[in-house]
Enzyme design. Structure first.
Site, PDB file in Angstrom:
ATOM      1  N   PHE A 241       3.680  -2.751   3.274  1.00 26.19           N
ATOM      2  CA  PHE A 241       3.604  -2.315   1.881  1.00 26.19           C
ATOM      3  C   PHE A 241       2.739  -3.261   1.055  1.00 26.19           C
ATOM      4  O   PHE A 241       1.889  -2.829   0.274  1.00 26.19           O
ATOM      5  CB  PHE A 241       5.023  -2.235   1.313  1.00 26.19           C
ATOM      6  CG  PHE A 241       5.089  -1.887  -0.144  1.00 26.19           C
ATOM      7  CD1 PHE A 241       5.177  -0.573  -0.560  1.00 26.19           C
ATOM      8  CD2 PHE A 241       5.098  -2.886  -1.113  1.00 26.19           C
ATOM      9  CE1 PHE A 241       5.260  -0.256  -1.909  1.00 26.19           C
ATOM     10  CE2 PHE A 241       5.167  -2.581  -2.457  1.00 26.19           C
ATOM     11  CZ  PHE A 241       5.253  -1.263  -2.859  1.00 26.19           C
ATOM     12  N   ASP A 242       2.931  -4.570   1.215  1.00 27.40           N
ATOM     13  CA  ASP A 242       2.176  -5.554   0.433  1.00 27.40           C
ATOM     14  C   ASP A 242       0.675  -5.434   0.689  1.00 27.40           C
ATOM     15  O   ASP A 242      -0.124  -5.379  -0.247  1.00 27.40           O
ATOM     16  CB  ASP A 242       2.618  -6.971   0.810  1.00 27.40           C
ATOM     17  CG  ASP A 242       4.072  -7.237   0.509  1.00 27.40           C
ATOM     18  OD1 ASP A 242       4.912  -6.375   0.838  1.00 27.40           O
ATOM     19  OD2 ASP A 242       4.373  -8.306  -0.028  1.00 27.40           O
TER      20      ASP A 242
END
Length: 498
Positions: A241-242
Site C-alpha cells: 500500500f505504501d
C-alpha cells in the site's frame, strides 16, 4: 419565580394577588417539609431539564493511525508513550486512532480501554487483516487536515513527527515520509533487513522510476485532500500500500518531503520478510503494467491535483506568463532531440556512400522521426496507452516532412554553392539544420500534435460550469471516479472513542 424553571415551562395567565410578607428563612439545621420553597422548586425544575448534548469534538489538525494485529504486548506502552509525547510536545491538535486488523488476541479489548481512558484516542476494529486496508478505512473517513501513520513498535524516534507533518500543514508539500536511507539518518538494524530494504528501493528506482529513497519506513503522512484523490487508485490492502501510494503521488506531480529519522529495529517484529518481499514484487509488476498500459489514469489525476492549491482553491501560478510544464518538457525534449540527432548523424554517414546525400538524409530522418515521436509521446508529453497513437504518429510524420524540407533545402543550397562539398561540411550543415528542425518539431508537438490529448484530459478533469437550468448534469470523470470508488465502511467496523 424567574430563572430556568420559568424558561422551561409555558407561561400561564396571571391574576392579581394581594401582597404578602416575605417568607422567613428557616433556622439553621431545619429541614423543610410540605410544599417546596421557591429556590428548591427552581432547582428541581432545572434538574428535570435534560442536559444539553456534548459539543462535537474539534477537528484535529493531525490524525495519527496505528495499525495493529495481535499487538497486545506493546500496544498499551506505545500508545501511552505517544499520547504523552503529543500532549506535552506537539503544538498542533491531534487524534490517535488504533486500527485493529482482525486481531485474535487481547488487542481489541485493550484498544477499547485505551480509547476510553485517554483523551483524543479512538479505536477502530476491522474484521479483515491488512495494513493498507486499515489505513484506507480510517483515512477515508477522517476529518483531519493531515493524515499520518506509524508502526506500533515506535521504532522511529518521535522527535521526527513534527518535521514530518509541518511541511504538510503549511502547504509546502503534499506527502512526507521518514527515510532510513539518508546519510543523516541514524539506523540500528541487522544486515539482512538493510540489504533487503536497499535492494527493494533500488528495484523501485529501476522499474518504476521512483525518486523517493525509502518506501517501506512505517512513518508517513499525507494531506487529507490529496489522500481523497489518491486512495481510490490504490489497489493493495497490505504492505505494498505504501509503495503504491507514493508512486502514484510522484507520478501525479505531488511534492514528497523526506525526513531523515533515527530508527531502531524491533527484534520482535512479526513481519514475514520473505512473504512480504514476494507480495511486493507482485505489486511492482502490477503497478508497472498499469502505468505502462494507461490503465491507471495518471494524466487525469495530475491535472485534477494541479488545479487545486493547498487551501482547496486554484493552485498559484509558479511562473506567471510561462505555460505549465514548459521548462520540464523542453528539457526532456532536448535530451530526446540530442539522442535523435546523434542517431540521425550515424545513419546518414552509414547510408551516404550507398544512396547519396539526399536519399541518406531522407532515410535517416524518417527512421529517427518515428522513434522521436514515440519517445516524446511517452517521456516528454506523458501520453500513455494506445488511444490516438496512430493519429499522433501521422501528425509526427507531417512534422517530419517539414524537417525534411528544411534539411533538404539546406543540402540543396550547399550543393548550389559548391559542387563537391566535403563530408564534414555536409554533416555540420545537416546538424545545424536538424537542430533548427528540432526546435520547430517541439513547437508543433506542443501546440498541435499532443495538444488534443492535453485538451481532452483537461476537459475531463474539470467539471462543466453550472447552468441556470433545473436539469442535473452528469459530472465529467475525474481521477477519483476513473478508478473504483472507496468502498463504504463495513458494517462490522467498530469505532470507539470517548
Amino acid at each position: 419565580m424567574t430563572g430556568e424553571g420559568e424558561r422551561n415551562h409555558p407561561r400561564r395567565p396571571q391574576r392579581a394577588v394581594p401582597p404578602v410578607a416575605p417568607l422567613a428563612a428557616p433556622p439553621a439545621g431545619a429541614v423543610s417539609q410540605g410544599a417546596p420553597a421557591p429556590a428548591a422548586a427552581a432547582a428541581a425544575a432545572a434538574a428535570a431539564v435534560p442536559a444539553p448534548a456534548p459539543a462535537p469534538a474539534p477537528t484535529p489538525a493531525v490524525e495519527i493511525v496505528i495499525p495493529v494485529y495481535n499487538e497486545d504486548r506493546d500496544l498499551e506502552r506505545s500508545v501511552t508513550r505517544l499520547h504523552a509525547y503529543l500532549a506535552e510536545s506537539f503544538p498542533f491538535s491531534f487524534r490517535i486512532t488504533i486500527a485493529d486488523n482482525a486481531s485474535t488476541d487481547n488487542t481489541w479489548p485493550l484498544a477499547r480501554v485505551l480509547a476510553a481512558a485517554l483523551p483524543n484516542v479512538h479505536a477502530v476494529h476491522l474484521d479483515e487483516k491488512g495494513r493498507g486496508r486499515a489505513l484506507r478505512a480510517v483515512w477515508g473517513q477522517s476529518d483531519a487536515t493531515v493524515l499520518a501513520y506509524m508502526d506500533v513498535d515506535l521504532s522511529t524516534d518521535l522527535a521526527a513527527l513534527l518535521p514530518l507533518v509541518a511541511p504538510l500543514l503549511s502547504g509546502h508539500s503534499d506527502v512526507a515520509i521518514g527515510t532510513r536511507l539518508n546519510a543523516a539518518s541514524r539506523v540500528v538494524r541487522g544486515p539482512k533487513r538493510e540489504i533487503i530494504s536497499r535492494c527493494y528501493n533500488l528495484l523501485l528506482r529501476t522499474v518504476l522510476r521512483a525518486r523517493f529513497s525509502d518506501a517501506q519506513c512505517g512513518f508517513k503522512a499525507i494531506r487529507a485532500d490529496r489522500a481523497r484523490e489518491l486512495l481510490p487508485l490504490v489497489e493493495d490492502t497490505a504492505w505494498f500500500f505504501d509503495t503504491e501510494l507514493l508512486v502514484l503521488a510522484e507520478r501525479a506531480g505531488l511534492r514528497i518531503y523526506e525526513v531523515p529519522v533515527d530508527w531502531v529495529d524491533d527484534p520482535d517484529s512479526r513481519v514475514d520478510v520473505v512473504a512480504t518481499a514476494l507480495a511486493d514484487l507482485r505489486g511492482v509488476r502490477r503497478l508497472g503494467w498499469g502505468l505502462a498500459s494507461g490503465r491507471i489514469p495518471v494524466r487525469i489525476l495530475r491535472q485534477t491535483l494541479a488545479a487545486h492549491g493547498p487551501d482547496g482553491g486554484p493552485a498559484p501560478d509558479p511562473l506567471p506568463g510561462v505555460p505549465g510544464g514548459l521548462a520540464r518538457q523542453f528539457l526532456r525534449f532536448a535530451a530526446v532531440g540530442v539522442a535523435s540527432t546523434l542517431a540521425y548523424l550515424v545513419l546518414f554517414l552509414l547510408l551516404h556512400d550507398w544512396t547519396g546525400a539526399q536519399v541518406a538524409n531522407a532515410s535517416a530522418l524518417l527512421l529517427t522521426a518515428v522513434g522521436n515521436t514515440a519517445v516524446n509521446r511517452r517521456v516528454t508529453f506523458n501520453v500513455r496507452g494506445a488511444a490516438r497513437a496512430g493519429r499522433h504518429h501521422l501528425q509526427g510524420l507531417a512534422v517530419f516532412a517539414l524537417g525534411l524540407a528544411l534539411t533538404s533545402g539546406a543540402l540543396a543550397a550547399l550543393h548550389a554553392l559548391t559542387r563537391t562539398p566535403s563530408r564534414l561540411v555536409e554533416a555540420g550543415l545537416l546538424v545545424a539544420a536538424n537542430l533548427a528542425a528540432t526546435l520547430l518539431r517541439f513547437v508543433l508537438f506542443r501546440s498541435w500534435v499532443f495538444r488534443s490529448a492535453a485538451a481532452t484530459a483537461a476537459a475531463t478533469a474539470t467539471p462543466p460550469p453550472p447552468t441556470a437550468t433545473a436539469t442535473t448534469a452528469t459530472p465529467a470523470p475525474t481521477a477519483a471516479t476513473a478508478a473504483a470508488p472507496l468502498p463504504p465502511p463495513s458494517p462490522s467496523m467498530q469505532r470507539i472513542h470517548p
